[in-house]
Write an enzyme that holds these catalytic residues in place. Structure first.
Site, PDB file in Angstrom:
ATOM      1  N   SER A 197       0.839  -1.214   0.000  1.00 52.16           N
ATOM      2  CA  SER A 197       0.000   0.000   0.000  1.00 52.16           C
ATOM      3  C   SER A 197       0.864   1.250   0.000  1.00 52.16           C
ATOM      4  O   SER A 197       2.012   1.223   0.470  1.00 52.16           O
ATOM      5  CB  SER A 197      -0.869   0.010   1.264  1.00 52.16           C
ATOM      6  N   TYR A 210      -2.194  -0.889  10.586  1.00 52.62           N
ATOM      7  CA  TYR A 210      -2.273  -1.342   9.183  1.00 52.62           C
ATOM      8  C   TYR A 210      -1.050  -0.896   8.386  1.00 52.62           C
ATOM      9  O   TYR A 210      -0.414  -1.697   7.692  1.00 52.62           O
ATOM     10  CB  TYR A 210      -3.554  -0.770   8.569  1.00 52.62           C
TER      11      TYR A 210
HETATM   12  P1  NAD Z   1     -11.521  -6.069  -0.087  1.00 51.83           P
HETATM   13  O1  NAD Z   1     -12.275  -5.935   1.158  1.00 51.83           O
HETATM   14  O2  NAD Z   1     -12.290  -6.203  -1.338  1.00 51.83           O
HETATM   15  O3  NAD Z   1     -10.541  -7.306  -0.038  1.00 51.83           O
HETATM   16  C1  NAD Z   1      -9.949  -7.801   1.125  1.00 51.83           C
HETATM   17  C2  NAD Z   1     -10.314  -9.272   1.220  1.00 51.83           C
HETATM   18  O4  NAD Z   1      -9.528  -9.864   2.216  1.00 51.83           O
HETATM   19  C3  NAD Z   1     -11.740  -9.530   1.607  1.00 51.83           C
HETATM   20  O5  NAD Z   1     -12.571  -9.602   0.470  1.00 51.83           O
HETATM   21  C4  NAD Z   1     -11.682 -10.846   2.335  1.00 51.83           C
HETATM   22  O6  NAD Z   1     -12.113 -11.915   1.528  1.00 51.83           O
HETATM   23  C5  NAD Z   1     -10.202 -11.011   2.634  1.00 51.83           C
HETATM   24  N1  NAD Z   1     -10.001 -11.209   4.061  1.00 51.83           N
HETATM   25  C6  NAD Z   1     -10.095 -10.279   5.029  1.00 51.83           C
HETATM   26  N2  NAD Z   1      -9.869 -10.856   6.221  1.00 51.83           N
HETATM   27  C7  NAD Z   1      -9.656 -12.172   5.979  1.00 51.83           C
HETATM   28  C8  NAD Z   1      -9.398 -13.299   6.805  1.00 51.83           C
HETATM   29  N3  NAD Z   1      -9.313 -13.181   8.137  1.00 51.83           N
HETATM   30  N4  NAD Z   1      -9.255 -14.489   6.207  1.00 51.83           N
HETATM   31  C9  NAD Z   1      -9.361 -14.622   4.880  1.00 51.83           C
HETATM   32  N5  NAD Z   1      -9.590 -13.602   4.037  1.00 51.83           N
HETATM   33  C10 NAD Z   1      -9.741 -12.395   4.608  1.00 51.83           C
HETATM   34  O7  NAD Z   1     -10.539  -4.825  -0.172  1.00 51.83           O
HETATM   35  P2  NAD Z   1      -9.289  -4.476  -1.120  1.00 51.83           P
HETATM   36  O8  NAD Z   1      -9.061  -3.037  -0.911  1.00 51.83           O
HETATM   37  O9  NAD Z   1      -9.448  -5.007  -2.467  1.00 51.83           O
HETATM   38  O10 NAD Z   1      -8.108  -5.220  -0.380  1.00 51.83           O
HETATM   39  C11 NAD Z   1      -7.172  -6.048  -1.038  1.00 51.83           C
HETATM   40  C12 NAD Z   1      -5.775  -5.669  -0.610  1.00 51.83           C
HETATM   41  O11 NAD Z   1      -5.491  -4.356  -1.092  1.00 51.83           O
HETATM   42  C13 NAD Z   1      -5.547  -5.617   0.885  1.00 51.83           C
HETATM   43  O12 NAD Z   1      -4.301  -6.218   1.178  1.00 51.83           O
HETATM   44  C14 NAD Z   1      -5.490  -4.144   1.191  1.00 51.83           C
HETATM   45  O13 NAD Z   1      -4.706  -3.865   2.322  1.00 51.83           O
HETATM   46  C15 NAD Z   1      -4.842  -3.644  -0.072  1.00 51.83           C
HETATM   47  N6  NAD Z   1      -4.951  -2.204  -0.331  1.00 51.83           N
HETATM   48  C16 NAD Z   1      -6.176  -1.641  -0.540  1.00 51.83           C
HETATM   49  C17 NAD Z   1      -6.250  -0.288  -0.787  1.00 51.83           C
HETATM   50  C18 NAD Z   1      -7.568   0.390  -1.029  1.00 51.83           C
HETATM   51  O14 NAD Z   1      -7.594   1.633  -1.085  1.00 51.83           O
HETATM   52  N7  NAD Z   1      -8.664  -0.330  -1.194  1.00 51.83           N
HETATM   53  C19 NAD Z   1      -5.095   0.480  -0.803  1.00 51.83           C
HETATM   54  C20 NAD Z   1      -3.865  -0.121  -0.586  1.00 51.83           C
HETATM   55  C21 NAD Z   1      -3.816  -1.478  -0.338  1.00 51.83           C
END
Ligand code: NAD
Ligand code: MG
Length: 305
Positions: A197, A210
């Site tokens: 991130s 985080y």
């Molecule tokens: P999202 O909520 O769509 O995806 C995260 C997924 O993680 C969930 O759908 C869930 O299935 C899974 N998850 C959460 N806890 C879990 C657990 N205990 N066991 C198994 N699975 C679990 O959100 P996203 O933003 O697409 O997140 C994906 C990645 O992107 C993450 O690592 C997040 O930190 C990273 N990220 C997101 C952003 C943003 O702005 N959305 C920015 C930087 C990084």
């Protein structure tokens, strides 16, 4: 109910103005229940359902994607299938509804898809998951470590042990366990891609736990990349900026911050999940053969080191 204002039918290879590819959204200042469902997002997120066009870049590859039910992982799963890969997605059991939708899209491409619900905090799950993926796919050559937890807190004192440990467990410790389980199956040419991130370099005051896991992921990616490169296995990371996914309105941001989400980027808008997919495709594809230990920033123009 969600609306379709964010869904584009213009594919990612068509020349377009990145400022205007998607509108600047102003989400409501209210939280989704639980860990959040894509199906309940307002406005709707674009996973590339109607737009991502494959060009055969991952023909016959076998991919396992954690958090593949929604957001960035779902957009990546759809893109991988359209590029010719078979895909297993894993996700929290309560997010089954989203996973089924993604699986149906992959099936419609004529690709094999597996859906494996489970909890990344469960130490035994990593091996069960990898074994299941190998059985479904007939092997494994792409591991996308993408599942994650983000909970915003007003004050440092609000980060209790339960949240702290769950965030570290899901975001970084699970990556160690999954890589350990996957390695015996990975042949030269295989790739591992970790989702980090912008928070790894520019931590928000509300995301200290985080953000520190994401800094760990950057470091983990580089060290592991050095160790595995001589074996022909490439490790890289993607560092998203503010992307409109269920993670954000389900506690990832304080509700009052949601209406401004993504507006401080150079493009002036949040990113949509499908805008991340080409980065994951590139790093998984043999065309990135000389790219190792790299962090590919996809953040709408936020300066990074
Ligand atoms: P999202 O909520 O769509 O995806 C995260 C997924 O993680 C969930 O759908 C869930 O299935 C899974 N998850 C959460 N806890 C879990 C657990 N205990 N066991 C198994 N699975 C679990 O959100 P996203 O933003 O697409 O997140 C994906 C990645 O992107 C993450 O690592 C997040 O930190 C990273 N990220 C997101 C952003 C943003 O702005 N959305 C920015 C930087 C990084
Ligand atoms: Mg989800």
């Amino acid at each position: 109910m969600s609306d379709d204002t964010n869904t584009t039918t213009v594919d990612q290879l068509t020349l377009q103005d990145p400022v205007k590819r998607y509108p600047s959204i102003t989400p409501p200042a209210e939280a989704l229940p639980g860990t959040g469902l894509d199906a309940e997002m307002t406005p709707k997120a674009d996973l590339g359902e109607k737009s991502y066009r494959g060009t055969g870049r991952l023909e016959g590859r076998k991919a396992l994607i954690t958090g593949g039910d929604s957001g960035i992982g779902a957009a990546t799963a759809i893109a991988y299938a359209r590029e010719g890969a078979d895909v297993v997605i894993t996700y929290l059991p309560e997010e089954e509804k989203d996973a089924k939708k993604v699986a149906a899209i992959i099936e419609a491409e004529g690709r094999t898809v597996g859906t494996v619900p489970g909890d990344l905090r469960d130490k035994a799950f990593a091996k069960t998951l990898v074994d299941e993926a190998v059985k479904t796919l007939g092997g494994l050559d792409i591991l996308v470590n993408n599942g994650g937890k983000q909970v915003a807190t007003e004050s440092f004192d609000d980060i209790d042990d339960e949240q702290l440990e769950a965030t570290y467990d899901i975001n970084i410790l699970a990556m160690f366990r999954l890589v350990r389980a996957a390695l015996p199956h990975l042949e030269p040419g295989a790739t591992i891609i970790n989702t980090t991130s912008i928070q790894a370099y520019s931590p928000s005051a509300t995301l200290i736990d985080y953000a520190s896991t994401k800094a760990a992921i950057n470091n983990f990616t580089k060290g592991l990349a050095e160790q595995l490169a001589p074996k022909g296995i490439r490790v890289n990371a993607v560092a998203p900026g503010p992307i409109w996914t269920p993670l954000q309105p389900s506690g990832g941001q304080l509700p009052d911050d949601l209406p401004e989400f993504g507006k401080s980027t150079a493009l002036g808008r949040a990113g949509q999940p499908t805008e991340l997919a080409p980065a994951y495709v590139f790093l998984a594809s043999p065309e990135s053969s000389y790219v190792i230990g790299e962090t590919l920033n996809v953040n709408g123009g936020m300066p990074t080191p």
